[in-house]
Design a protein around this motif. Structure first.
Motif, PDB file in Angstrom:
ATOM      1  N   LYS A 129     -35.349  29.921 -14.179  1.00  6.09           N
ATOM      2  CA  LYS A 129     -34.321  28.920 -14.460  1.00  6.09           C
ATOM      3  C   LYS A 129     -34.909  27.517 -14.323  1.00  6.09           C
ATOM      4  O   LYS A 129     -35.862  27.296 -13.576  1.00  6.09           O
ATOM      5  CB  LYS A 129     -33.130  29.083 -13.509  1.00  6.09           C
TER       6      LYS A 129
ATOM      7  N   SER B 255     -34.646  30.654 -24.810  1.00  4.01           N
ATOM      8  CA  SER B 255     -33.942  29.823 -23.830  1.00  4.01           C
ATOM      9  C   SER B 255     -32.453  30.117 -23.926  1.00  4.01           C
ATOM     10  O   SER B 255     -31.901  30.268 -25.029  1.00  4.01           O
ATOM     11  CB  SER B 255     -34.193  28.337 -24.085  1.00  4.01           C
TER      12      SER B 255
ATOM     13  N   SER C 229     -28.803  28.623 -22.502  1.00  2.00           N
ATOM     14  CA  SER C 229     -28.167  27.484 -21.838  1.00  2.00           C
ATOM     15  C   SER C 229     -26.664  27.699 -21.805  1.00  2.00           C
ATOM     16  O   SER C 229     -26.040  27.957 -22.844  1.00  2.00           O
ATOM     17  CB  SER C 229     -28.488  26.174 -22.562  1.00  2.00           C
TER      18      SER C 229
ATOM     19  N   HIS D 293     -29.664  26.750 -17.228  1.00  5.33           N
ATOM     20  CA  HIS D 293     -30.643  26.853 -18.300  1.00  5.33           C
ATOM     21  C   HIS D 293     -31.711  27.861 -17.875  1.00  5.33           C
ATOM     22  O   HIS D 293     -32.398  27.671 -16.875  1.00  5.33           O
ATOM     23  CB  HIS D 293     -31.291  25.503 -18.596  1.00  5.33           C
TER      24      HIS D 293
ATOM     25  N   ASP E 287     -23.891  23.724 -15.205  1.00  5.46           N
ATOM     26  CA  ASP E 287     -24.833  24.062 -16.269  1.00  5.46           C
ATOM     27  C   ASP E 287     -25.960  24.946 -15.751  1.00  5.46           C
ATOM     28  O   ASP E 287     -26.458  24.753 -14.631  1.00  5.46           O
ATOM     29  CB  ASP E 287     -25.442  22.789 -16.881  1.00  5.46           C
TER      30      ASP E 287
END
Length: 539
Positions: A192, A151, A153, A163, A161
């Motif tokens: 995403k 992952s 981020s 991720h 933001d």
């Protein structure tokens, strides 16, 4: 928020130093087993130990350089005192080179650092170090692979933001059920958070099949591949979807290929991009290494029209002790002038490199790259792709490494890249110094300096990295700081950044390990954050 972050980083550093001092240097030395390179072929490295007890197939062996212990070899087969290995990355070896085995498992961070710091090479030079091993006559079934879940981020004070999640599967099965059939695959899936509709709209944008092929060994000389695979003999062509046949006789080899190219937009299958070709070559083992030359002819089409037609020549030579030479060139044979096809010859690519080891303490590498931008007459290429590709080509590079004493390594590299359209050439000058065993801390400390001049900026980046095993063979950590200063030549603006990074890797056993990385970038009173998590399972 920034004060809390700085306080947290400070507490982490204090904990790191406290634990580091409590470690003894004896733990590091007892965790290593030393061996030496005993024999080298064009495709395999043999390493001899007093005993290979606690070394298993699939383990990583290391060399010591400016980054400390760096992954260099992968054990494929072992006996009681010797290991048959494949090369990781671009490492070059000579007989009697010292190789290390860590008794325990390899921290993920060391492998990641080694991959990031490999010098750029021609794609063929990279692949030559991973040519398949000689076939084992006993046809023993072996299945191994890795499943990785990651992952990424990114978040900042501005609230933008992102991720992203990525899952990869890499597997190889040789001699299935003791037969002549083998298989390999490398697949990744990326998406995403909260953007699943994008995946459903076009699966190929998320799912990438880089390799998915079957191999059948007709006999000891003839092999056929079916599926998607990069052929190491003609690696510059890239992945091929179709059939590939190769025949070996004495020191010669020859092959034919037919199929299609992956789609240039989403890397999916596209039968309109038909291609075919043939290659022939010669490979000879010598006392110090091997000599290999090959030539290939290829034609690529798009919906029936000729897209590109070219010849590729490649030569690798390590016959002289401590010297490795590599050269490659491409000649395009087709051109469209006023929409009329023309058979012509033009030099598209020329790449030369030489690596020489003067002694165990001093080595040098030089390369010359005069590759031009390839023109595809029927295939769409966006402007960004073209600019990025062109910017990475054409230049001269020199790198020197010196180890004045054991455990301390210094090095420098300089390069220049040039294009007629640039107002000034790109120049780089890099230096480093690494102390692999800092007293009391029993850690590795590395400082770096990077100076650069491009067509639009003057830049400098300075950094320091401290890394060590907190729990030998289990818990690894790294602290990294960089200062960035970019001055833009055509404007009055500049960019300054402070980048801090913390990395922790924990290896539960030989098959399962987890890593966590946090990076903070301070810029103009703004804070940008990146968190990377990775879980890897080996089977």
């Amino acid at each position: 928020m920034i004060k809390q972050l700085i306080t947290g980083i400070g507490m982490f550093c204090l904990l790191f130093l406290t634990l580091a001092v409590s470690e003894t240097s004896a733990q590091e030395s007892t965790n290593l087993k030393e061996g030496k390179v005993s024999y080298i072929t064009g495709e395999n490295i043999y390493v001899r130990f007093a005993s290979t007890e606690q070394i298993e197939n699939g383990d990583t062996l290391f060399v010591q350089n400016e980054n400390g212990l760096v992954p260099a070899l992968l054990v494929n087969h072992r006996s009681s005192i010797s290991c048959l290995c494949a090369v990781i990355g671009d490492h070059k070896f000579s007989v009697d080179d010292v190789i290390y085995s860590r008794l325990g498992n390899t921290p993920l961070q060391q492998i990641k650092e080694a991959q990031q710091q490999l010098p750029e090479q021609d794609v063929n030079e990279q692949v030559l170090t991973t040519v398949e091993q000689e076939k084992v006559a006993s046809r023993i079934q072996e299945i191994n692979g890795r499943l990785s879940m990651s992952s990424y981020s990114n978040f900042s004070d501005e609230g933008d933001d992102v991720h992203r999640f990525r899952y990869t599967l890499s597997a190889k099965a040789t001699n299935l059920a003791q037969s002549k059939l083998s298989a390999e695959t490398y697949i990744s899936f990326t998406h995403k958070l909260n953007e699943w509709d994008v995946v459903k709209e076009d699966l190929n944008n998320a799912l990438k099949v880089y390799s998915l092929a079957l191999r059948y060994d007709i006999n000891e000389s003839a092999t056929v591949w079916a599926g998607r695979k990069i052929n190491p003999r003609i690696a510059n062509v890239g992945a091929i979807d179709g059939l590939q046949f190769e025949y070996k006789f004495k020191n010669m080899f020859a092959g034919i290929v037919g199929g299609s190219r992956p789609d240039y937009q989403d890397y999916g299958y596209n039968l309109d991009l038909f291609e075919y070709g043939a290659y022939v070559g010669h490979s000879t083992k010598t006392e110090n290494g091997f000599v290999q030359s090959s030539v290939a002819f290829f034609e690529q089409r798009n919906t029936g029209n000729v897209d590109r037609r070219f010849v590729y020549l490649q030569h690798t030579n390590s016959a002289i002790k401590n010297l490795t030479l590599f050269s490659s060139l491409e000649l395009d044979l087709y051109k469209l002038e006023n929409d009329e096809p023309t058979n012509t010859v033009s030099l598209t690519s020329l790449y030369l490199s030489a690596r020489y080891r003067f002694s165990r303490r001093f080595s040098a590498f030089a390369s010359y790259d005069n590759r031009k931008n390839v023109i595809y007459y029927e295939t769409f290429r966006n402007y960004a792709d073209e600019v990025l590709q062109q910017a990475s080509r054409q230049g001269v590079r020199l790198r020197l490494n010196y180890r004045p004493v054991n455990g301390f390594i210094v090095g420098t590299s300089a390069g220049t890249r040039f294009r007629d359209a640039d107002p000034r050439p790109t120049k780089t000058l890099n230096g480093f110094a690494t102390w692999t065993r800092v007293p009391a801390l029993n850690a590795s400390l590395s400082v770096t300096a990077n100076l650069m001049q491009t067509s639009y900026l003057d830049g400098q980046v300075y950094g320091a990295r401290l890394s060590k095993d907190l729990v030998s063979g289990k818990l690894y950590t790294m602290l990294h700081y960089r200062w960035v200063d970019f001055q833009y030549v055509n404007t009055l603006t500049n960019l300054q950044q402070h980048i801090g990074e913390i990395d922790l890797s924990y290896q539960f056993n030989k098959k399962l390990y987890l890593s966590a990385n946090y990076e903070a970038t301070f810029q103009d009173q703004q804070l940008f954050n990146r968190v990377y998590l990775n879980l890897r399972i080996k089977f």
